[in-house]
Motif scaffolding. Sequence first.
Motif, PDB file in Angstrom:
ATOM      1  N   SER A  14     -10.877   4.227   6.315  1.00 42.55           N
ATOM      2  CA  SER A  14     -10.324   3.386   7.372  1.00 42.55           C
ATOM      3  C   SER A  14      -8.823   3.643   7.489  1.00 42.55           C
ATOM      4  O   SER A  14      -8.108   3.633   6.495  1.00 42.55           O
ATOM      5  CB  SER A  14     -10.553   1.897   7.074  1.00 42.55           C
ATOM      6  OG  SER A  14      -9.901   1.117   8.064  1.00 42.55           O
TER       7      SER A  14
ATOM      8  N   GLY B  60     -12.586  -4.244   2.141  1.00 39.90           N
ATOM      9  CA  GLY B  60     -12.476  -3.976   0.704  1.00 39.90           C
ATOM     10  C   GLY B  60     -12.811  -5.179  -0.151  1.00 39.90           C
ATOM     11  O   GLY B  60     -13.036  -5.052  -1.351  1.00 39.90           O
TER      12      GLY B  60
ATOM     13  N   VAL C 204     -12.988   1.248   0.001  1.00 43.37           N
ATOM     14  CA  VAL C 204     -12.338   1.630   1.259  1.00 43.37           C
ATOM     15  C   VAL C 204     -11.050   2.389   0.957  1.00 43.37           C
ATOM     16  O   VAL C 204     -10.177   1.887   0.244  1.00 43.37           O
ATOM     17  CB  VAL C 204     -12.033   0.394   2.133  1.00 43.37           C
ATOM     18  CG1 VAL C 204     -11.552   0.829   3.516  1.00 43.37           C
ATOM     19  CG2 VAL C 204     -13.271  -0.491   2.262  1.00 43.37           C
ATOM     20  N   ARG C 205     -10.941   3.600   1.484  1.00 43.85           N
ATOM     21  CA  ARG C 205      -9.762   4.440   1.264  1.00 43.85           C
ATOM     22  C   ARG C 205      -9.184   4.860   2.610  1.00 43.85           C
ATOM     23  O   ARG C 205      -9.896   4.945   3.615  1.00 43.85           O
ATOM     24  CB  ARG C 205     -10.146   5.706   0.478  1.00 43.85           C
ATOM     25  CG  ARG C 205     -10.951   5.478  -0.789  1.00 43.85           C
ATOM     26  CD  ARG C 205     -10.129   4.947  -1.929  1.00 43.85           C
ATOM     27  NE  ARG C 205      -8.980   5.773  -2.267  1.00 43.85           N
ATOM     28  CZ  ARG C 205      -9.037   6.900  -2.982  1.00 43.85           C
ATOM     29  NH1 ARG C 205     -10.200   7.329  -3.428  1.00 43.85           N
ATOM     30  NH2 ARG C 205      -7.935   7.569  -3.258  1.00 43.85           N
ATOM     31  N   HIS C 206      -7.897   5.157   2.594  1.00 34.09           N
ATOM     32  CA  HIS C 206      -7.246   5.656   3.813  1.00 34.09           C
ATOM     33  C   HIS C 206      -7.549   7.155   3.951  1.00 34.09           C
ATOM     34  O   HIS C 206      -7.619   7.864   2.938  1.00 34.09           O
ATOM     35  CB  HIS C 206      -5.733   5.421   3.712  1.00 34.09           C
ATOM     36  CG  HIS C 206      -5.022   5.604   5.007  1.00 34.09           C
ATOM     37  ND1 HIS C 206      -4.723   6.853   5.522  1.00 34.09           N
ATOM     38  CD2 HIS C 206      -4.552   4.716   5.908  1.00 34.09           C
ATOM     39  CE1 HIS C 206      -4.093   6.708   6.681  1.00 34.09           C
ATOM     40  NE2 HIS C 206      -3.979   5.415   6.941  1.00 34.09           N
TER      41      HIS C 206
ATOM     42  N   GLN D  63       0.829  -1.216   0.000  1.00 36.14           N
ATOM     43  CA  GLN D  63       0.000   0.000   0.000  1.00 36.14           C
ATOM     44  C   GLN D  63       0.863   1.267   0.000  1.00 36.14           C
ATOM     45  O   GLN D  63       0.601   2.220   0.729  1.00 36.14           O
ATOM     46  CB  GLN D  63      -0.943  -0.010   1.206  1.00 36.14           C
ATOM     47  CG  GLN D  63      -1.891  -1.196   1.192  1.00 36.14           C
ATOM     48  CD  GLN D  63      -3.002  -1.072   2.218  1.00 36.14           C
ATOM     49  OE1 GLN D  63      -2.949  -0.261   3.112  1.00 36.14           O
ATOM     50  NE2 GLN D  63      -4.020  -1.896   2.088  1.00 36.14           N
TER      51      GLN D  63
ATOM     52  N   ALA E 189      -8.988  -2.285   6.031  1.00 32.72           N
ATOM     53  CA  ALA E 189      -9.244  -1.860   4.645  1.00 32.72           C
ATOM     54  C   ALA E 189      -9.273  -3.080   3.719  1.00 32.72           C
ATOM     55  O   ALA E 189     -10.137  -3.188   2.847  1.00 32.72           O
ATOM     56  CB  ALA E 189      -8.174  -0.869   4.202  1.00 32.72           C
TER      57      ALA E 189
END
Length: 393
Positions: free
Chosen positions: A364, A374, A381-383, A175, A370
């Motif tokens: 999240s 996801g 789902v994104r940071h 990531q 995530a």
Amino acid sequence: MTMHLDDDALVACVSCGLCLPHCPTYRVTGLEIASPRGRINAMRAVQYDGAPVDEAFVGAMEECVQCRGCEAACPSGVQFGHLMEETRTSLRDEPAARPSTPRRLAEWLGYGIVLPNRGLLRFLTWFLWLGQRLRLIPRRFGLPTLRARDLTLRLTGDADAEAILFTGCVMDAWQRPVHRSALAVMRATGARVAPSPSTRATCCGALHTHAGRLDEARALARRAVASMPGTEAVVVDSAGCGAAMKDYGRLLGTPAAEAFSARVRDFSEWVVEHGAPEVRATGKPVVIQDPCHLRHVQHAEQPVHRLLATAYDVSTTADDGLCCGAGGAYAVLQPDLAGQIRDRKVDAIRTAAGAPTATVLVASGNPGCAMHLGAVAGLEVRHPAELIEEALQ
Ligand code: SF4
Ligand code: SF4
């Protein structure tokens, strides 16, 4: 079996049961043995009454997600997470609780060889990338979609950085764009920032602590502390890693580890403390999922809400931060329970969004959550760092 659990922690439970509604495994099974109170009573029976370590006991301990939702609800301050870590450490020496040979081999490879070795993890990630390209890896495994350009992405640092972004192991391999976004947002506050040293600071040891591999966790913690000397803030964009690193003082029991832990901040916590950057109001709806290790352990979920509210139309789930079922390797080791727990979370997210069928944007701050969420169709789902970067002026 002698468990060597902390007596003070073990006797602190008064069996009131206030934690039960906050326990995801109790909520899906309804079984006392799958609750915090039931697990503590089982620990006491082994430690004080010589009860056998049988399949039921091992199962009850392994089925705990270690979300620590019970701690947040407990009026007696029972440190359940530490009790569970010590129990799992004791079980590793217990022949009756010995896992199968393939599982022991997989754990030795994963915890002992791959996670502490960032170069090896990044090398093996290329095989995962190839597997995804050849459609050999099912989506239900929950792995993020790997892209070649992300795997070769370089993270740059500023001279005289006043904050270091800890890049870790799995997150660094899978990531990296989240780290790039986190660095961009941190820079937008006007700070000079840099990623952690690429070869020395690797895995934080959080997954090892969860698995009761405390000696390995301590070795990794010592390495992380030694790799980031100085007084700069250590910023962590993974809630699980941040929780582990804020606990190094207790884990290692040294003044140096205490001082290091005091420097650790969750990404959103640091940005809000430092002065949130200017963003435009996007008007986009986002449901915020509070990772357990941010909410119940770090008690630092509010900065995420404050930060995202500057640019998004945020909503929250009405489930008191009930766990999503990710829990380190839990989704792999207990797929049925993890799936049932996730179903409840997905319902709560969809209710919060008011969108039973449409695609829902979820924020999240934990990579495990995530990935777990996801894998569900209809959730994007994104940071928080990625969402704020998109909204930067
Ligand atoms: S840590 Fe989570 S899953 Fe384990 S007993 Fe506590 S609330 Fe239940
Ligand atoms: S762990 Fe805390 S909340 Fe749960 S039964 Fe024991 S004292 Fe009550």
